[in-house]
Motif scaffolding. Sequence first.
Motif, PDB file in Angstrom:
ATOM      1  N   ASP A   1      -7.436  -7.308  -7.166  1.00 52.21           N
ATOM      2  CA  ASP A   1      -6.656  -6.091  -6.962  1.00 52.21           C
ATOM      3  C   ASP A   1      -7.292  -4.964  -7.763  1.00 52.21           C
ATOM      4  O   ASP A   1      -7.410  -5.055  -8.989  1.00 52.21           O
ATOM      5  CB  ASP A   1      -5.217  -6.293  -7.448  1.00 52.21           C
ATOM      6  CG  ASP A   1      -4.526  -7.401  -6.689  1.00 52.21           C
ATOM      7  OD1 ASP A   1      -4.554  -7.367  -5.442  1.00 52.21           O
ATOM      8  OD2 ASP A   1      -3.973  -8.327  -7.332  1.00 52.21           O
TER       9      ASP A   1
ATOM     10  N   PHE B   1      -5.904   7.875  -0.648  1.00 56.24           N
ATOM     11  CA  PHE B   1      -6.224   6.762   0.244  1.00 56.24           C
ATOM     12  C   PHE B   1      -7.555   7.008   0.962  1.00 56.24           C
ATOM     13  O   PHE B   1      -8.420   6.128   1.034  1.00 56.24           O
ATOM     14  CB  PHE B   1      -5.075   6.598   1.249  1.00 56.24           C
ATOM     15  CG  PHE B   1      -5.375   5.661   2.380  1.00 56.24           C
ATOM     16  CD1 PHE B   1      -5.348   4.281   2.184  1.00 56.24           C
ATOM     17  CD2 PHE B   1      -5.698   6.150   3.644  1.00 56.24           C
ATOM     18  CE1 PHE B   1      -5.623   3.417   3.232  1.00 56.24           C
ATOM     19  CE2 PHE B   1      -5.979   5.288   4.687  1.00 56.24           C
ATOM     20  CZ  PHE B   1      -5.941   3.914   4.486  1.00 56.24           C
TER      21      PHE B   1
ATOM     22  N   VAL C   1      -5.935  -0.068  -4.033  1.00 56.91           N
ATOM     23  CA  VAL C   1      -4.644   0.597  -3.883  1.00 56.91           C
ATOM     24  C   VAL C   1      -4.649   1.930  -4.621  1.00 56.91           C
ATOM     25  O   VAL C   1      -5.002   1.982  -5.803  1.00 56.91           O
ATOM     26  CB  VAL C   1      -3.532  -0.299  -4.471  1.00 56.91           C
ATOM     27  CG1 VAL C   1      -2.162   0.339  -4.302  1.00 56.91           C
ATOM     28  CG2 VAL C   1      -3.581  -1.686  -3.849  1.00 56.91           C
ATOM     29  N   PRO C   2      -4.262   3.009  -3.955  1.00 56.94           N
ATOM     30  CA  PRO C   2      -4.140   4.289  -4.656  1.00 56.94           C
ATOM     31  C   PRO C   2      -2.802   4.344  -5.395  1.00 56.94           C
ATOM     32  O   PRO C   2      -1.771   3.984  -4.827  1.00 56.94           O
ATOM     33  CB  PRO C   2      -4.158   5.313  -3.521  1.00 56.94           C
ATOM     34  CG  PRO C   2      -3.652   4.572  -2.321  1.00 56.94           C
ATOM     35  CD  PRO C   2      -3.950   3.117  -2.514  1.00 56.94           C
TER      36      PRO C   2
ATOM     37  N   PHE D   1      -6.989  -0.955  -8.574  1.00 57.82           N
ATOM     38  CA  PHE D   1      -6.102   0.207  -8.467  1.00 57.82           C
ATOM     39  C   PHE D   1      -6.873   1.452  -8.851  1.00 57.82           C
ATOM     40  O   PHE D   1      -7.543   1.487  -9.887  1.00 57.82           O
ATOM     41  CB  PHE D   1      -4.888   0.051  -9.395  1.00 57.82           C
ATOM     42  CG  PHE D   1      -3.775  -0.748  -8.761  1.00 57.82           C
ATOM     43  CD1 PHE D   1      -4.013  -2.006  -8.224  1.00 57.82           C
ATOM     44  CD2 PHE D   1      -2.482  -0.230  -8.706  1.00 57.82           C
ATOM     45  CE1 PHE D   1      -2.988  -2.740  -7.643  1.00 57.82           C
ATOM     46  CE2 PHE D   1      -1.453  -0.958  -8.132  1.00 57.82           C
ATOM     47  CZ  PHE D   1      -1.702  -2.218  -7.597  1.00 57.82           C
TER      48      PHE D   1
ATOM     49  N   LYS E   1      -1.087   9.381  -1.272  1.00 61.31           N
ATOM     50  CA  LYS E   1      -0.972   8.566  -0.067  1.00 61.31           C
ATOM     51  C   LYS E   1      -2.044   8.914   0.971  1.00 61.31           C
ATOM     52  O   LYS E   1      -2.500   8.034   1.711  1.00 61.31           O
ATOM     53  CB  LYS E   1       0.396   8.852   0.566  1.00 61.31           C
ATOM     54  CG  LYS E   1       1.184   7.627   0.948  1.00 61.31           C
ATOM     55  CD  LYS E   1       2.614   8.022   1.239  1.00 61.31           C
ATOM     56  CE  LYS E   1       3.118   7.452   2.531  1.00 61.31           C
ATOM     57  NZ  LYS E   1       4.552   7.727   2.718  1.00 61.31           N
TER      58      LYS E   1
ATOM     59  N   ASP F   1      -8.270  -5.864  -2.544  1.00 59.43           N
ATOM     60  CA  ASP F   1      -7.292  -4.863  -2.125  1.00 59.43           C
ATOM     61  C   ASP F   1      -7.447  -3.661  -3.040  1.00 59.43           C
ATOM     62  O   ASP F   1      -7.385  -3.798  -4.267  1.00 59.43           O
ATOM     63  CB  ASP F   1      -5.872  -5.422  -2.239  1.00 59.43           C
ATOM     64  CG  ASP F   1      -5.592  -6.431  -1.144  1.00 59.43           C
ATOM     65  OD1 ASP F   1      -6.336  -6.440  -0.134  1.00 59.43           O
ATOM     66  OD2 ASP F   1      -4.641  -7.222  -1.297  1.00 59.43           O
TER      67      ASP F   1
ATOM     68  N   HIS G   1       2.919   1.885   0.766  1.00 58.02           N
ATOM     69  CA  HIS G   1       1.882   2.853   1.155  1.00 58.02           C
ATOM     70  C   HIS G   1       0.748   2.110   1.831  1.00 58.02           C
ATOM     71  O   HIS G   1       0.584   0.916   1.603  1.00 58.02           O
ATOM     72  CB  HIS G   1       1.262   3.497  -0.100  1.00 58.02           C
ATOM     73  CG  HIS G   1       2.203   4.378  -0.818  1.00 58.02           C
ATOM     74  ND1 HIS G   1       3.300   4.937  -0.226  1.00 58.02           N
ATOM     75  CD2 HIS G   1       2.195   4.806  -2.111  1.00 58.02           C
ATOM     76  CE1 HIS G   1       3.935   5.670  -1.113  1.00 58.02           C
ATOM     77  NE2 HIS G   1       3.306   5.602  -2.270  1.00 58.02           N
TER      78      HIS G   1
ATOM     79  N   TYR H   1      -3.071   0.915   2.045  1.00 57.99           N
ATOM     80  CA  TYR H   1      -4.145   0.650   1.090  1.00 57.99           C
ATOM     81  C   TYR H   1      -5.297   0.012   1.850  1.00 57.99           C
ATOM     82  O   TYR H   1      -5.198  -0.238   3.055  1.00 57.99           O
ATOM     83  CB  TYR H   1      -3.668  -0.213  -0.083  1.00 57.99           C
ATOM     84  CG  TYR H   1      -3.194  -1.594   0.297  1.00 57.99           C
ATOM     85  CD1 TYR H   1      -1.877  -1.809   0.696  1.00 57.99           C
ATOM     86  CD2 TYR H   1      -4.060  -2.694   0.257  1.00 57.99           C
ATOM     87  CE1 TYR H   1      -1.439  -3.070   1.049  1.00 57.99           C
ATOM     88  CE2 TYR H   1      -3.626  -3.958   0.603  1.00 57.99           C
ATOM     89  CZ  TYR H   1      -2.309  -4.145   1.001  1.00 57.99           C
ATOM     90  OH  TYR H   1      -1.880  -5.385   1.357  1.00 57.99           O
TER      91      TYR H   1
END
Lengths: 469, 469
Positions: free
Chosen positions: B68, B87, B122-123, B70, B83, B120, B107, B109
Amino acid sequence: MTDLEALLKSVLDEITPTPHEREKITRVYEIIKTRLEEHLRRNNVWAEVTLQGSVAHDTWLRGDRDIDVFVLYPEDWSVADVKTKGFELIKEAVRDVGRVEIRYAEHPYIRVFVEDVEADIVPAYKLSSPSRIRTAVDRTPFHTEFVNSHLKGGLNNDVRLLKKFMKGIGSYGAEIKTKGFSGYAVELLVIAYGGFLDVLRAASEWRPPVYVNTLGEEWLFRRSVEVLTKRYPDSVIYMPDPVDHARNVTAAVSFEKLARFILASKCFLRHPSKTFFENRVEYDLETLESSLGGRCIVVVEVESEKPLPPEVVWGEVDRVRDRCVKLLSGHDFLVYHSSAWTDDSRKGVIVVELDECAKPAYKLYEGPPFSELDRVSDFVSKHIGKSVKLWLDRDGRLMSVSRRPVLRAVELLESKQREYLVSPHFKASSPTVYELTPAKLKEIASKYGEEFLRASLGKVESWLLECTS
Amino acid sequence: MTDLEALLKSVLDEITPTPHEREKITRVYEIIKTRLEEHLRRNNVWAEVTLQGSVAHDTWLRGDRDIDVFVLYPEDWSVADVKTKGFELIKEAVRDVGRVEIRYAEHPYIRVFVEDVEADIVPAYKLSSPSRIRTAVDRTPFHTEFVNSHLKGGLNNDVRLLKKFMKGIGSYGAEIKTKGFSGYAVELLVIAYGGFLDVLRAASEWRPPVYVNTLGEEWLFRRSVEVLTKRYPDSVIYMPDPVDHARNVTAAVSFEKLARFILASKCFLRHPSKTFFENRVEYDLETLESSLGGRCIVVVEVESEKPLPPEVVWGEVDRVRDRCVKLLSGHDFLVYHSSAWTDDSRKGVIVVELDECAKPAYKLYEGPPFSELDRVSDFVSKHIGKSVKLWLDRDGRLMSVSRRPVLRAVELLESKQREYLVSPHFKASSPTVYELTPAKLKEIASKYGEEFLRASLGKVESWLLECTS
């Protein structure tokens, strides 16, 4: 005359004894009475020969062929004397009158068949007051006295109508086989409410438990009810006996027979019809036969070693029926209905309709919750060998789909006889158990008569159809 | 070293990532991180690229291949900016790194596949305190901070053991498909109780609802529980999130998954065994096939018009399953168990085991009591045409044995689709309904894989067998 009046008159015309019948009954009674009196005189016994029951009350129905004769012995005799000497005197007196049978209620009594009349001759006491009653039968002369002094102005015909109505809907008869209303109860109802329709109007509003004031005086009635509810806590209808306020005349009426009478009263008052007096069942052997394919009806036949009195055999066979139902229900069979029949002596037949004759090969077993480790352990050990799936379900309970040990109802009833042959005289019997097939149906019909099949497997009692609006 | 210690060491040896894996995961992360940072810099965006989740916590299991990442944007960005712009920046940055998928949680991603690693990206926001959280994902960096500062002295290996244990017994995974414990919940349990065995010892004594003090200070915990029980009245286990005391980390754990964990803890402590870590099911296609003859397993296949996110398709198909069960139960089928499976996108398969595939041709219908004439009238009218027996039963209730309209489960599920196709995306689907046969079984196995059959129709999860004493 209204339609209803015409209907009742027409029924009454059919059920009032004919002059010919009256003449015959009277003649038979006179023969018996004469024989008894002569024999008693010869033996220097002073006793009164009396006519009791529905003939004495003039409430019997056309076609009825039974009379009750009571021989009333002096009050200073011992109970043992009445039972033996009193009984023997009767037996000797009538032995040449016709075929004689010894019968048993609380005491032995004699049944003698003269022409086509069946006369029960009972030894009892001649008493000055009901308070001096010593055996159950001693009440009867007082009942006759009470009924005859209260059934005035043609009310005896209302009794006939009500008896016929109750017979028609299946609520008549106090024997254990029926658990309905006795003749005396019917007479008291008519006296209490004042007529056939008045009884029906009252009954249509009844909600069990029912209390019927047969005593007149409100305070007497209330005092009696207080005693009766304690003494007969399970009764569904209370009717104090006017000759013995501590006795409930309708103690043995079952909820079902009371419910029938209430419902039938409602239905009759809405749609009066002769059907209610006819005791008809929609029953047709061929229709029944053709429905058997999709149904499961299991028959259990039992037989006691020796003949039993009717009250005993009906009571015991019904207990066996009840236990069969419990056994089957306990093994996942849905019992749709069940009924018992006996030959009044040794044979019992139990008919049970089930959802299906065989249960699926696999059954869902519910185990203990996850929180009880020892029980979980036992459940897993017990089921793992016969399970096709064992798991913890959404509620946290152990479950298993396991092979079912016994699939067929017949197999169950054959292998677990001890669980339902519980009544004393059927404990040792070897029941015959089978699924009802068209062939078996015909066999039963010829062996036991269709009356039983009609009652247990008939489609519907016709009066129920009159309940539709 | 005790047997138990040896057992745990042996498990740990199998689940600790190898140096090779660590090296690969690190390498992939570095590639992604570099790409992201370069792209952000080129676009003059100041944002922090961070590693989160089990890799960051060093609690991932050997064989796991997902990381993950971020990207934390400045707090002064609007949610819409994060978003969309946030993104898009990610999407552009990694488009050449590997195969890219757009995924949706709260959201959108990005999921990118590099070598055999699934990352993954993710913002989210870069925040100074958890109190400033604006979207669900903003909590993640604080979780990492909390876990990394509390998982000291090798406790991360205890997390690995507990994750593996929970996977082994089927309680691991917070998705709607599983409704079990999340990785974060497992980490908090180890922190709260101080080690793998300590968690099991505590859990073995749990009685739902369970309250786990993840906050340390008793007064903080009590205050949090007060809030949580109001906010999550249906939860069966409450674990306050240390970074947000008003959030229950285990809000979505189902009773079943909690019960499993409690029972498995009891069983493991009594009989430690590797089985608990193995997620094995006793399942054998041939045995299953041969048991089908005596069983009734019905399959319903549904398909939505368009692909759906996993959380949606699992939720909806499970609702369809639940309604199938209700429909069948409402028509007298005993549902032994049921399960649902989806392809995470469009297809759903529901498996229901029943007592039998067809109900008897005649059914017992319970009517109104004798006291309600109008209802009696309606019941008689309604049933008389299809009844083989209609009567007043011992309880004074009208009863009828009448022809059942629908006999087969498959027929029922085919004719009453509207009653179970209730979820939005399956309302218009045309389900395929059939009884499971050996041929169909093979078809399903090849079409959907045996994993599903193993779960729904396997004999027993192996760990349950360890619960016997």
